[in-house]
Design a protein around this motif. Sequence first.
Motif, PDB file in Angstrom:
ATOM      1  N   GLN A  13      30.110  42.176 -74.365  1.00 19.74           N
ATOM      2  CA  GLN A  13      29.765  41.888 -75.764  1.00 19.74           C
ATOM      3  C   GLN A  13      29.508  40.403 -75.959  1.00 19.74           C
ATOM      4  N   VAL A  40      43.956  36.293 -82.885  1.00 19.03           N
ATOM      5  CA  VAL A  40      42.884  37.181 -82.429  1.00 19.03           C
ATOM      6  C   VAL A  40      42.451  38.090 -83.578  1.00 19.03           C
ATOM      7  N   LYS A  41      43.430  38.566 -84.357  1.00 22.85           N
ATOM      8  CA  LYS A  41      43.087  39.403 -85.517  1.00 22.85           C
ATOM      9  C   LYS A  41      42.256  38.605 -86.524  1.00 22.85           C
ATOM     10  N   GLU A  42      42.632  37.352 -86.735  1.00 21.73           N
ATOM     11  CA  GLU A  42      41.866  36.500 -87.663  1.00 21.73           C
ATOM     12  C   GLU A  42      40.432  36.314 -87.182  1.00 21.73           C
ATOM     13  N   LEU A  43      40.294  36.073 -85.873  1.00 24.79           N
ATOM     14  CA  LEU A  43      38.952  35.880 -85.312  1.00 24.79           C
ATOM     15  C   LEU A  43      38.097  37.126 -85.537  1.00 24.79           C
ATOM     16  N   ALA A  44      38.666  38.303 -85.208  1.00 29.88           N
ATOM     17  CA  ALA A  44      37.906  39.557 -85.355  1.00 29.88           C
ATOM     18  C   ALA A  44      37.549  39.779 -86.832  1.00 29.88           C
ATOM     19  N   SER A  46      37.232  37.496 -89.186  1.00 31.20           N
ATOM     20  CA  SER A  46      36.272  36.503 -89.684  1.00 31.20           C
ATOM     21  C   SER A  46      34.850  36.900 -89.278  1.00 31.20           C
ATOM     22  N   ILE A  47      34.710  37.560 -88.120  1.00 27.09           N
ATOM     23  CA  ILE A  47      33.390  38.030 -87.692  1.00 27.09           C
ATOM     24  C   ILE A  47      32.893  39.108 -88.656  1.00 27.09           C
ATOM     25  N   LEU A  48      33.800  40.063 -88.986  1.00 26.85           N
ATOM     26  CA  LEU A  48      33.409  41.144 -89.903  1.00 26.85           C
ATOM     27  C   LEU A  48      33.122  40.596 -91.302  1.00 26.85           C
ATOM     28  N   ALA A  50      32.173  37.583 -92.241  1.00 22.10           N
ATOM     29  CA  ALA A  50      30.933  36.810 -92.324  1.00 22.10           C
ATOM     30  C   ALA A  50      29.742  37.758 -92.352  1.00 22.10           C
ATOM     31  N   ARG A  51      29.794  38.792 -91.491  1.00 28.11           N
ATOM     32  CA  ARG A  51      28.640  39.687 -91.416  1.00 28.11           C
ATOM     33  C   ARG A  51      28.460  40.520 -92.682  1.00 28.11           C
ATOM     34  N   PHE A  52      29.586  40.969 -93.265  1.00 30.22           N
ATOM     35  CA  PHE A  52      29.456  41.930 -94.358  1.00 30.22           C
ATOM     36  C   PHE A  52      29.652  41.322 -95.753  1.00 30.22           C
ATOM     37  N   MET A  53      30.099  40.050 -95.836  1.00 36.52           N
ATOM     38  CA  MET A  53      30.266  39.442 -97.156  1.00 36.52           C
ATOM     39  C   MET A  53      29.193  38.400 -97.461  1.00 36.52           C
ATOM     40  N   VAL A  54      28.470  37.959 -96.443  1.00 40.02           N
ATOM     41  CA  VAL A  54      27.442  36.940 -96.656  1.00 40.02           C
ATOM     42  C   VAL A  54      26.071  37.611 -96.620  1.00 40.02           C
ATOM     43  N   ASP A  65      27.858  34.211-100.600  1.00 40.05           N
ATOM     44  CA  ASP A  65      28.755  35.348-100.767  1.00 40.05           C
ATOM     45  C   ASP A  65      28.934  35.672-102.246  1.00 40.05           C
TER      46      ASP A  65
END
Lengths: 196, 196
Positions: A13, A40-44, A46-48, A50-54, A65
């Motif tokens: 990935q 690690v949970k924060e990183l995952a 933050s990816i979601l 950014a993709r779904f709120m911006v 946003d």
Amino acid sequence: MRLPRPLENLIDQLSKLPTIGPKTAQRLALYILKMPGGEVKELAQSILDARFMVYPCPICGNLTDKSPCIICQDEERDRSLLCVVEEASDILAIERTGYNGRYYVLNRTFRLMEDGDLTDIDTENFQQMLQPIVQEVILAMNPTIDGEVISRYLHTIVEEKGIKVTRLAHGLPVGGDIEYADEITLRQALEGRKEI
Amino acid sequence: MRLPRPLENLIDQLSKLPTIGPKTAQRLALYILKMPGGEVKELAQSILDARFMVYPCPICGNLTDKSPCIICQDEERDRSLLCVVEEASDILAIERTGYNGRYYVLNRTFRLMEDGDLTDIDTENFQQMLQPIVQEVILAMNPTIDGEVISRYLHTIVEEKGIKVTRLAHGLPVGGDIEYADEITLRQALEGRKEI
């Protein structure tokens, strides 16, 4: 040796992202394995997020946003100036210069060799932006053939409305070297020479 | 201009990873915004899966998602050979050489200047690995001062059991250049010279 499947999957990935080759992907994956679980949970997340709120601002196409975006909301901005860029990331660069007008983001890179027709480009939102208050449209496309083609197309649209159109100056980059400048850039720098 | 908060947050999170500077983080974040939603979900999930499903093998310390790991399960492996490495990622490199023995991973980098005492290192699992079937322990620590210190410590433990101990050869890296070799490496290469 086969790596554990979840680790191999993560490396795959990460390798898909730009600038990340297989070696870097492996290094990042092994680093992530050693990070505290919470981080690690924060990183995952933050990816979601950014993709779904911006998303692109429905008015100007800038990344936001909330709707409309902070630039469209900003009453302090000079509404007589409209700068057209290809990508929202170009706004970040132009903002650093102190420019204080509004923007319109095409959010679409036109490729002369791949895309068929310029008229495929949806210019409805763009035309909406060309209110009577706008006195100058600055075309800030990338200095490439494709950028030039789309500039000319937008030029005709703006000109019809009787609004002044400008484009960014071509010339030597500050800190550059005349010896290594390409001939087109140098010719434009000569043509655009200024009295001092 | 302030970036949308979720985007800014993602750039921050990515910048924390090794090899990723602020410019690369911004580029990656903007790329992620344009990825199809499904792929972004897969990326986020693969990060969580790798972190929470992969753990060190309770026997040898290798990274695994099942217990014991595939190397410990593999009956084809030469159980008379045991190679000790600092990190599980070292196994990947050694496997590529065709080595077919077992491993023990310290999963801990000893730093002479920071860590207090070598006896803090938990060697219980390691001693468990030193079964009578083991005829040779290969110490494959990094060729650094710290690697040397921990090698000597492990050496004494293995020697007590009457097992042969070896370490990786020092010398010129293949494809290297004598002119640029440091004097310690070159001295070791001379001392370890072989008749041809």
